[in-house]
Each structure stands twice: as structure tokens, then as C-alpha cells.
Scaffold this active site. Structure first.
Site, PDB file in Angstrom:
ATOM      1  N   SER A 169       0.796  -1.233   0.000  1.00 15.26           N
ATOM      2  CA  SER A 169       0.000   0.000   0.000  1.00 15.26           C
ATOM      3  C   SER A 169       0.828   1.282   0.000  1.00 15.26           C
ATOM      4  O   SER A 169       0.320   2.334  -0.359  1.00 15.26           O
ATOM      5  CB  SER A 169      -0.956   0.028   1.194  1.00 15.26           C
ATOM      6  OG  SER A 169      -0.255   0.246   2.394  1.00 15.26           O
TER       7      SER A 169
ATOM      8  N   LYS B  41       0.500   4.901   6.577  1.00 14.88           N
ATOM      9  CA  LYS B  41      -0.067   5.724   5.501  1.00 14.88           C
ATOM     10  C   LYS B  41       0.508   7.129   5.561  1.00 14.88           C
ATOM     11  O   LYS B  41       1.136   7.535   6.532  1.00 14.88           O
ATOM     12  CB  LYS B  41      -1.603   5.818   5.616  1.00 14.88           C
ATOM     13  CG  LYS B  41      -2.319   4.484   5.686  1.00 14.88           C
ATOM     14  CD  LYS B  41      -2.196   3.663   4.439  1.00 14.88           C
ATOM     15  CE  LYS B  41      -2.867   2.300   4.644  1.00 14.88           C
ATOM     16  NZ  LYS B  41      -2.501   1.343   3.640  1.00 14.88           N
TER      17      LYS B  41
END
Length: 183
Positions: A43, A84
Site C-alpha cells: 500500500s 499511511k
């Protein structure tokens, strides 16, 4: 002979004491200041690669608020930690249109992303609540982030990823190298 014996005992106690103090200091550093984390999944590619080890700075957000572009580790509701990038701060209006991200009406320049930013609707707007962050993975086509999870409460943020340490050939500083603009 007695001197040697008491000297050996004293030396042993000194070593045990030194090792014990070292372990306590290392424990304090790991719990309160810096902690290693493993990157799992794709990711955050190309910035972070699967199986890299990063060091997370746990105390930086006690000194100041998160900033745009920071890469953060946070506790997800699934009972695991996610990594993230901070896209939005409290009060920001985040909008996604035709594969692009807009913050407060301005399109972000995101040279670090891989792929496009998909949305389920053609245009989607979110205002980041007070005490929260809006985070996205750099590999937008392969990331569970605020598009699915919603804004992330600051109380769930573990800290800021500062450096990649393993494998050695991937070692690099992360802080500030890919900032996403100013507020």
C-alpha cells in the site's frame, strides 16, 4: 584467593548491573521514543516496500502536530497497525475527482504515488474532523486508507515513520523528503 573470589563476584555484579540498566534504557526507548515496525503489503509502494523495517518516532507528536506528507503508523480497528501518508489535517476539505486529490480546492502535486486515486463516486468530498487525520497510501490502487476507514483519530496514531533501516540497501530518511505542500 579470597581477594580473587570477591573481585570476581564484584565484577559479576557490575556486569549484571550494567546489562540490567542497559535493558531498562532500551525498554524505555522502545516504549516511549522509537520503535521498529515491519512494512506489510504494497500500500505504500514505491516509498515503502513489503518487508522493509522502519523506525517510528513515537515522541514527535508530543512536541508538535502531524504535518502534510508525514508517514504515520496508526492502530486500525482491525487490531493491527497501518502505515499511511498524511493528506489532510483537522478542518481540511479533501475531494477526489477523476483520479486526483484536492485539499481545500487545490489539486495536490503527489510525485510519490503509484497509480491513480480511485473513488467509488465520481466526486467525493470529506471534511477532516477535529482531532483526526486523513491518510492515504502511496499505492492508491492497493491501499485501505481513509477512503475506506474514514478519518483517523489522533489518539490512534503511534508515531511518524522517520527512517527505513532494513534491508541496508534501502536505508533512507523519510521525514520531509516527500512533503505534500503547506497548509
Amino acid at each position: 584467593m579470597i581477594k580473587k573470589s570477591s573481585s570476581a563476584v564484584r565484577s559479576t555484579f557490575e556486569w549484571v548491573g550494567t546489562i540490567a540498566v542497559s535493558l531498562v534504557i532500551a525498554g524505555i526507548i522502545r516504549v516511549f521514543l522509537f520503535s521498529p515496525y515491519d512494512v506489510h503489503g504494497a500500500s505504500m509502494e514505491p516509498t515503502l516496500i513489503n518487508d522493509e523495517k522502519i523506525i517510528v518516532n513515537k515522541w514527535s507528536y508530543r512536541m508538535h502536530e502531524p504535518a502534510y506528507g508525514d508517514i504515520v503508523v496508526f492502530h486500525a480497528e482491525e487490531g493491527r497497525d497501518f502505515i499511511k501518508r498524511v493528506i489532510g489535517l483537522p478542518g481540511d476539505r479533501i475531494e477526489m475527482k477523476k483520479g486526483k486529490v484536492y485539499r481545500n480546492g487545490k489539486m495536490l502535486n503527489e510525485p510519490y504515488i503509484q497509480g491513480t486515486t480511485y473513488t467509488r463516486d465520481d466526486a467525493r468530498t470529506t471534511v477532516v474532523p477535529k482531532g483526526s487525520l486523513y491518510v492515504l497510501g502511496d499505492n492508491r490502487e492497493n491501499s485501505r486508507d481513509s477512503r475506506d476507514l474514514g478519518a483517523i483519530p489522533l489518539s490512534r496514531v503511534v508515531g511518524r515513520a522517520d527512517v527505513v533501516v532494513l534491508p541496508i540497501k534501502h536505508t533512507k530518511l523519510l521525514t520531509g523528503q516527500e512533503a505534500v505542500g503547506s497548509r
